[in-house]
Design an enzyme around this catalytic site. Structure first.
Site, mmCIF file in Angstrom:
data_model
loop_
_atom_site.group_PDB
_atom_site.id
_atom_site.type_symbol
_atom_site.label_atom_id
_atom_site.label_comp_id
_atom_site.label_asym_id
_atom_site.label_seq_id
_atom_site.Cartn_x
_atom_site.Cartn_y
_atom_site.Cartn_z
ATOM 1 N N MET A 142 0.841 -1.201 0.000
ATOM 2 C CA MET A 142 0.000 0.000 0.000
ATOM 3 C C MET A 142 0.876 1.250 0.000
ATOM 4 O O MET A 142 0.823 2.087 0.896
ATOM 5 C CB MET A 142 -0.928 -0.039 1.225
ATOM 6 C CG MET A 142 -2.035 0.982 1.198
ATOM 7 S SD MET A 142 -3.099 0.818 -0.231
ATOM 8 C CE MET A 142 -4.610 0.264 0.540
ATOM 9 N N GLY A 143 1.697 1.367 -1.029
ATOM 10 C CA GLY A 143 2.500 2.583 -1.210
ATOM 11 C C GLY A 143 1.728 3.535 -2.102
ATOM 12 O O GLY A 143 0.494 3.514 -2.136
ATOM 13 N N ARG A 144 2.477 4.347 -2.846
ATOM 14 C CA ARG A 144 1.837 5.327 -3.733
ATOM 15 C C ARG A 144 0.898 4.656 -4.724
ATOM 16 O O ARG A 144 -0.257 5.058 -4.886
ATOM 17 C CB ARG A 144 2.903 6.088 -4.525
ATOM 18 C CG ARG A 144 3.400 7.340 -3.852
ATOM 19 C CD ARG A 144 4.384 8.039 -4.783
ATOM 20 N NE ARG A 144 5.554 7.198 -4.948
ATOM 21 C CZ ARG A 144 6.725 7.420 -4.372
ATOM 22 N NH1 ARG A 144 6.885 8.476 -3.606
ATOM 23 N NH2 ARG A 144 7.746 6.621 -4.556
ATOM 24 N N ILE A 145 1.396 3.611 -5.408
ATOM 25 C CA ILE A 145 0.574 2.986 -6.461
ATOM 26 C C ILE A 145 -0.577 2.203 -5.831
ATOM 27 O O ILE A 145 -1.724 2.302 -6.275
ATOM 28 C CB ILE A 145 1.447 2.098 -7.386
ATOM 29 C CG1 ILE A 145 2.479 2.975 -8.117
ATOM 30 C CG2 ILE A 145 0.576 1.344 -8.402
ATOM 31 C CD1 ILE A 145 3.489 2.226 -8.970
ATOM 32 N N THR A 185 0.917 -5.613 -11.734
ATOM 33 C CA THR A 185 1.525 -4.550 -12.549
ATOM 34 C C THR A 185 2.843 -4.111 -11.915
ATOM 35 O O THR A 185 3.354 -3.038 -12.227
ATOM 36 C CB THR A 185 0.592 -3.316 -12.644
ATOM 37 O OG1 THR A 185 0.205 -2.941 -11.311
ATOM 38 C CG2 THR A 185 -0.631 -3.601 -13.483
ATOM 39 N N SER A 186 3.385 -4.943 -11.022
ATOM 40 C CA SER A 186 4.594 -4.557 -10.295
ATOM 41 C C SER A 186 5.832 -5.202 -10.915
ATOM 42 O O SER A 186 6.432 -4.640 -11.833
ATOM 43 C CB SER A 186 4.421 -4.956 -8.832
ATOM 44 O OG SER A 186 5.626 -4.927 -8.152
ATOM 45 N N ARG A 187 6.150 -6.388 -10.463
ATOM 46 C CA ARG A 187 7.265 -7.139 -11.038
ATOM 47 C C ARG A 187 6.886 -8.616 -11.052
ATOM 48 O O ARG A 187 6.345 -9.130 -10.066
ATOM 49 C CB ARG A 187 8.544 -6.961 -10.207
ATOM 50 C CG ARG A 187 9.257 -5.647 -10.399
ATOM 51 C CD ARG A 187 9.892 -5.512 -11.793
ATOM 52 N NE ARG A 187 10.615 -4.266 -11.938
ATOM 53 C CZ ARG A 187 10.084 -3.113 -12.366
ATOM 54 N NH1 ARG A 187 8.815 -3.058 -12.723
ATOM 55 N NH2 ARG A 187 10.829 -2.028 -12.467
ATOM 56 N N GLU A 228 11.135 -11.466 -18.231
ATOM 57 C CA GLU A 228 10.830 -10.603 -19.380
ATOM 58 C C GLU A 228 12.015 -10.495 -20.321
ATOM 59 O O GLU A 228 13.147 -10.423 -19.847
ATOM 60 C CB GLU A 228 10.449 -9.198 -18.892
ATOM 61 C CG GLU A 228 9.126 -9.197 -18.179
ATOM 62 C CD GLU A 228 8.716 -7.828 -17.667
ATOM 63 O OE1 GLU A 228 9.295 -6.812 -18.103
ATOM 64 O OE2 GLU A 228 7.805 -7.786 -16.840
ATOM 65 N N HIS A 259 4.336 -5.289 -20.289
ATOM 66 C CA HIS A 259 4.904 -4.309 -19.349
ATOM 67 C C HIS A 259 4.632 -2.872 -19.807
ATOM 68 O O HIS A 259 5.547 -2.132 -20.145
ATOM 69 C CB HIS A 259 6.417 -4.532 -19.180
ATOM 70 C CG HIS A 259 6.981 -3.875 -17.956
ATOM 71 N ND1 HIS A 259 8.005 -4.413 -17.219
ATOM 72 C CD2 HIS A 259 6.666 -2.722 -17.331
ATOM 73 C CE1 HIS A 259 8.312 -3.625 -16.207
ATOM 74 N NE2 HIS A 259 7.495 -2.571 -16.257
HETATM 75 C C1 8YV Z 1 9.002 1.503 -16.432
HETATM 76 C C2 8YV Z 1 8.479 0.251 -14.276
HETATM 77 O O1 8YV Z 1 8.475 1.580 -17.673
HETATM 78 O O2 8YV Z 1 9.254 2.293 -13.392
HETATM 79 C C3 8YV Z 1 9.144 1.093 -13.253
HETATM 80 O O3 8YV Z 1 9.559 0.518 -12.232
HETATM 81 O O4 8YV Z 1 8.240 -0.862 -14.049
HETATM 82 C C4 8YV Z 1 8.060 0.707 -15.611
HETATM 83 O O5 8YV Z 1 6.800 1.247 -15.491
HETATM 84 C C5 8YV Z 1 10.373 0.910 -16.512
HETATM 85 O O6 8YV Z 1 10.862 0.495 -15.303
HETATM 86 C C6 8YV Z 1 11.341 1.893 -17.096
HETATM 87 O O7 8YV Z 1 12.651 1.560 -16.786
#
Ligand code: 8YV
Length: 329
Positions: free
Chosen positions: A159-162, A242-244, A273, A291
């Site tokens: 629960m950070g910014r995003i 949508t993170s990693r 990836e 991504h």
């Molecule tokens: C970016 C992302 O596009 O900022 C991040 O951590 O995952 C992406 O949204 C990418 O990392 C750009 O380097």
């Protein structure tokens, strides 16, 4: 490193035109006009000569690369928020400052998260594929039934910014907000989001309809959603990321989706990836994106602006605004 000579800045990928142009004006900038990701040996060559390196998520700035950096390399001004592609400890030991671009891609990433939260249970891409393939025989009361969003429980991991930006949107769609985070957030934010905090991730997982991954990838979150934890989810639940990719055990997730032990998944990121588990590609109950969570022109320009400000501030002898410290993760 205040100096009159312009610093040599090596940029590993193509950035928006306006950003590249401004960098050319301000610094002795070397661009990557063909946009091919650099190999590890090309990165080594870059760190041998650059004063400042501007990498992205596609560059692995590990100990092997950093150990060959010349003494002139003082700053890694990464284009992106996540810094899991940079060995922060080795950078610190070698006296190299690292910066990122937080904040400016929050809303775009939250939008994409919400898009996945809507797309998977409502079978958006499945329906679109069917129509394009000419397989739509007309409306029927039982055709393409998905699941209602309104009234469901959303469990946000991180629960950070995003995560908070996702929660604000999700509230508007009638989802009740639950979260797991290393630390409980401020009471004010919890009240605003009407969010329920779960100290135990395991307990939260077992009770949610939709899980959203919004934490960074760190050694502590690698495979946070392990095979064991994924099994705690209800078979009717959905998962979006949508993170990693590394936060989820992708093979375990794929197996469960194949067997119908989970209802579906929306993935914008993957463990290896740009490779995607080929078994995922065969499944209809998943939405897979390359991504693109922060892929807006506005976002990319703002990220570039942040990179420039970080470099300029550093070169002028000040602490850059987005300095990354290991302790943050
Ligand atoms: C970016 C992302 O596009 O900022 C991040 O951590 O995952 C992406 O949204 C990418 O990392 C750009 O380097």
């Amino acid at each position: 490193m205040p100096t009159t000579k312009k610093p040599l800045v090596i940029v590993t990928r193509r950035l928006p035109d306006a950003i590249e142009t401004r960098m050319m004006e301000l610094f002795d900038t070397r661009l990557n006009l063909n946009d091919q990701p650099m190999s590890q040996s090309e990165l080594v060559e870059a760190v041998k000569t650059a004063d400042v390196l501007v990498p992205t998520v596609t560059d692995r700035i590990d100990a092997a690369v950093l150990s060959q950096a010349g003494p002139q390399l003082r700053l890694i001004a990464s284009f992106g928020t996540g810094v899991d592609h940079i060995d922060l400890k080795t950078a610190r030991q070698r006296g190299i400052t690292v910066t990122n671009t937080p904040g400016v891609l929050t809303e775009d990433t939250a939008d994409m998260t919400m898009a996945l939260i809507l797309s998977v249970p409502r079978r958006l891409t499945e329906g679109e594929r069917l129509l394009r393939e000419g397989d739509w025989g007309g409306w029927s009361p039982t055709h393409m039934l998905g699941h209602r969003i309104w009234g469901k429980r959303l469990g946000i991991i991180g629960m950070g910014r995003i995560g908070s930006a996702v929660a604000r949107r999700a509230k508007g769609f009638g989802l009740s907000i639950h979260y797991h985070n290393r630390r409980r957030v401020d009471a004010d934010l919890e009240n605003e989001l009407e969010a329920t905090y779960w100290e135990s991730l395991d307990q939260m997982l077992a009770r949610m309809d939709i899980i959203s991954i919004n934490c960074p990838h760190t050694p502590a979150t690698y495979h946070l959603l392990s095979a064991r934890r994924l099994k705690l989810l209800q078979p009717t639940s959905y998962i979006v990321n949508t993170s990693r990719g590394e936060v989820i055990d992708e093979n375990a997730l794929t197996r469960m989706l194949e067997r119908g032990e989970l209802a579906g998944a929306g993935l914008d990121v993957f463990e290896h990836e740009p490779a995607v588990n080929p078994k995922l590609l065969k499944l209809s109950n998943v939405v897979l994106l390359p991504h693109m969570g922060s892929a807006t022109i506005e976002g990319r320009n703002a990220m570039g602006e942040k990179v420039i400000i970080n470099i300029k501030t550093f070169v002028d002898g000040h602490t850059p605004p987005d300095r990354v410290l290991e302790a943050m993760f």
